[in-house]
Motif scaffolding. Structure first.
Motif, short mmCIF file in Angstrom:
data_model
loop_
_atom_site.label_atom_id
_atom_site.label_comp_id
_atom_site.label_asym_id
_atom_site.label_seq_id
_atom_site.Cartn_x
_atom_site.Cartn_y
_atom_site.Cartn_z
N ASP A 1 0.80 -1.22 0.00
CA ASP A 1 0.00 0.00 0.00
C ASP A 1 0.83 1.27 0.00
N VAL A 2 2.16 1.16 0.07
CA VAL A 2 3.01 2.34 0.02
C VAL A 2 3.02 2.89 -1.40
N SER A 3 2.88 4.20 -1.52
CA SER A 3 2.79 4.83 -2.84
C SER A 3 4.13 4.83 -3.55
N GLY A 4 4.06 5.02 -4.87
CA GLY A 4 5.28 5.10 -5.66
C GLY A 4 6.16 6.25 -5.24
N GLU A 5 5.54 7.37 -4.87
CA GLU A 5 6.31 8.53 -4.43
C GLU A 5 7.10 8.21 -3.15
N THR A 6 6.48 7.44 -2.25
CA THR A 6 7.17 7.07 -1.02
C THR A 6 8.32 6.11 -1.31
N VAL A 7 8.09 5.14 -2.19
CA VAL A 7 9.15 4.19 -2.55
C VAL A 7 10.35 4.95 -3.13
N ALA A 8 10.07 5.90 -4.04
CA ALA A 8 11.15 6.68 -4.65
C ALA A 8 11.90 7.49 -3.60
N ALA A 9 11.16 8.06 -2.65
CA ALA A 9 11.80 8.86 -1.59
C ALA A 9 12.67 7.99 -0.69
N VAL A 10 12.22 6.77 -0.41
CA VAL A 10 13.02 5.85 0.41
C VAL A 10 14.32 5.49 -0.31
N PRO B 1 -5.57 6.07 2.84
CA PRO B 1 -5.12 7.43 3.13
C PRO B 1 -5.38 8.34 1.94
N SER B 2 -5.25 9.64 2.16
CA SER B 2 -5.60 10.61 1.13
C SER B 2 -4.75 10.46 -0.13
N ASP B 3 -3.51 9.98 0.00
CA ASP B 3 -2.65 9.88 -1.18
C ASP B 3 -3.04 8.74 -2.09
N THR B 4 -4.00 7.89 -1.67
CA THR B 4 -4.46 6.82 -2.54
C THR B 4 -5.54 7.29 -3.50
N VAL C 1 20.56 -0.65 9.51
CA VAL C 1 19.13 -0.87 9.76
C VAL C 1 18.49 0.40 10.30
N ARG C 2 19.14 1.05 11.23
CA ARG C 2 18.57 2.27 11.82
C ARG C 2 18.55 3.42 10.81
N ALA C 3 19.52 3.44 9.90
CA ALA C 3 19.49 4.45 8.84
C ALA C 3 18.30 4.23 7.93
N PHE C 4 17.97 2.97 7.64
CA PHE C 4 16.79 2.67 6.82
C PHE C 4 15.52 3.09 7.55
N ALA C 5 15.44 2.79 8.86
CA ALA C 5 14.27 3.17 9.64
C ALA C 5 14.06 4.67 9.62
N ASP C 6 15.14 5.43 9.79
CA ASP C 6 15.03 6.89 9.76
C ASP C 6 14.61 7.39 8.38
N THR C 7 15.15 6.74 7.33
CA THR C 7 14.81 7.14 5.96
C THR C 7 13.34 6.91 5.66
N VAL C 8 12.81 5.76 6.10
CA VAL C 8 11.40 5.46 5.86
C VAL C 8 10.50 6.45 6.58
N ALA C 9 10.82 6.75 7.85
CA ALA C 9 10.01 7.71 8.60
C ALA C 9 10.01 9.07 7.92
N ASP C 10 11.17 9.50 7.44
CA ASP C 10 11.25 10.79 6.76
C ASP C 10 10.49 10.77 5.44
N ALA C 11 10.63 9.69 4.69
CA ALA C 11 9.94 9.59 3.39
C ALA C 11 8.43 9.60 3.56
N SER D 1 6.73 10.91 6.07
CA SER D 1 6.28 12.22 6.55
C SER D 1 6.19 13.22 5.40
N ARG D 2 7.07 13.07 4.40
CA ARG D 2 7.10 14.02 3.29
C ARG D 2 6.15 13.67 2.16
N THR D 3 5.84 12.38 1.98
CA THR D 3 5.06 11.97 0.82
C THR D 3 3.68 11.43 1.16
#
Length: 318
Positions: free
Chosen positions: A101-110, A244-247, A282-292, A294-296
């Motif tokens: 269910d994660v959007s393409g924009e979120t995948v690209a941001a990650v 969610p609204s982005d869907t 692993v923690r860098a990935f977790a931080d990246t996902v949370a940031d992506a 929040s932005r997308t």
């Protein structure tokens, strides 16, 4: 025998042509250095040095082995340097997953964010449901994933729990589509399209339980995953779905997305990894996902007024 340490002694003695100077350079006493050279000679079956009271001369056999010894020492140091980079999260392979269910924009941001944060790490990113992620984590086939809650989190460590409020996507000519915010009870009489229960059983049941508590029991629950199939069900089966609204597709004139009154439904998810396996990468990935997210995806930390239950708690049967 510690071959690398013994080769260091061999190379140092060859470069100094003197046991005393070589011992001083290595930070050790001369007798143990002599013993190591003798042991290396026995191990290799080759006399490495000719010794006299005045000088130490490398033998022909020793000279032939010297370049290879230096290369082995260089390779060992390169191995140590690579291990340090892996340990510090700057190199290696990370096997990660995101739910469908994660959007393409979120995948690209990650992908972009992780590349920037850990340029030396190869990211193997897969699309897996929560159930498949939990199984892959347990079998050590996955390093980290983004899972939906509630789910069984035993044996796992979690990143920040995030919340994405859900609205309803419904036919534009439905009476509820004329409301600015839709009460769940207003969806009575409509089928509900959900992801397959096997993908996240506890999330599936928790969502249906919440709907029932707010006055909406769907006439039927239909399962779909791809956007085009779900759209077909919504248009032809008098059905609704949550997301969610982005869907929502702003260009679709036949469907409308509306928020739910009181925001009773939300996706709650976090990154997850096996306990004790949360290294810097692993923690860098977790931080990246949370940031992506929040932005997308208009996602923020979940700050409930009461206790947050991340384990399965409710069952719903039709």
């Amino acid at each position: 025998m510690d071959l690398i340490r013994h080769l260091q002694c061999f190379v140092t003695v060859a470069e100094e042509s003197h046991f005393g100077r070589a011992a001083q350079r290595l930070g050790m006493a001369q007798p143990p250095l002599s013993q190591r050279i003798q042991r290396l000679e026995r191990e290799l079956g080759v006399r490495l040095f000719d010794r006299s009271s005045r000088q130490v001369t490398i033998t022909r056999g020793g000279a032939l082995l010297l370049d290879e010894a230096r290369q082995l020492l260089a390779d060992a140091e390169a191995l140590r340097a690579t291990a340090r980079r892996v340990r510090e999260g700057h190199s290696g392979l990370l096997r990660a997953a995101l739910p469908p269910d994660v959007s393409g924009e979120t995948v690209a941001a990650v992908l972009a964010g992780f590349q920037q944060a850990r340029a030396g790490v190869e990211l193997e990113l897969r699309e897996l449901s929560t159930a498949d992620q939990l199984a892959a984590l347990a079998s050590h086939d996955l390093d980290v994933g983004l899972v939906h809650h509630p789910c069984d989190v035993s044996g796992l460590e979690l990143g920040l729990v995030l919340r994405r409020e859900l609205g309803v996507l419904l036919p534009r000519d439905a009476a509820a589509a004329r409301l600015e915010a839709v009460p769940l009870a207003a969806l009575t009489g409509y089928d509900l399209v959900l992801f397959p229960r096997a993908h996240a059983p506890a999330v599936h049941d928790d969502l249906l339980t919440t709907c029932a508590r707010h006055g909406y029991t769907p006439t039927a629950v239909r399962h779909g995953q791809s956007p085009s199939f779900v759209r077909g069900l919504l248009l032809s089966r008098r059905a609704v779905t949550f997301g969610p609204s982005d869907t929502a597709n702003a260009g679709d004139t036949n469907l409308a997305w509306r928020p739910l009154s009181g925001a009773p439904l939300a996706w709650r998810h976090s990154t997850a990894w096996l306990r004790g396996r949360g290294d810097a990468t692993v923690r860098a990935f977790a931080d990246t996902v949370a940031d992506a997210l929040s932005r997308t995806a208009d996602t923020g930390p979940d700050l409930p007024s009461g206790p947050l239950h991340l384990r399965p708690a409710a069952e719903y049967s039709l």
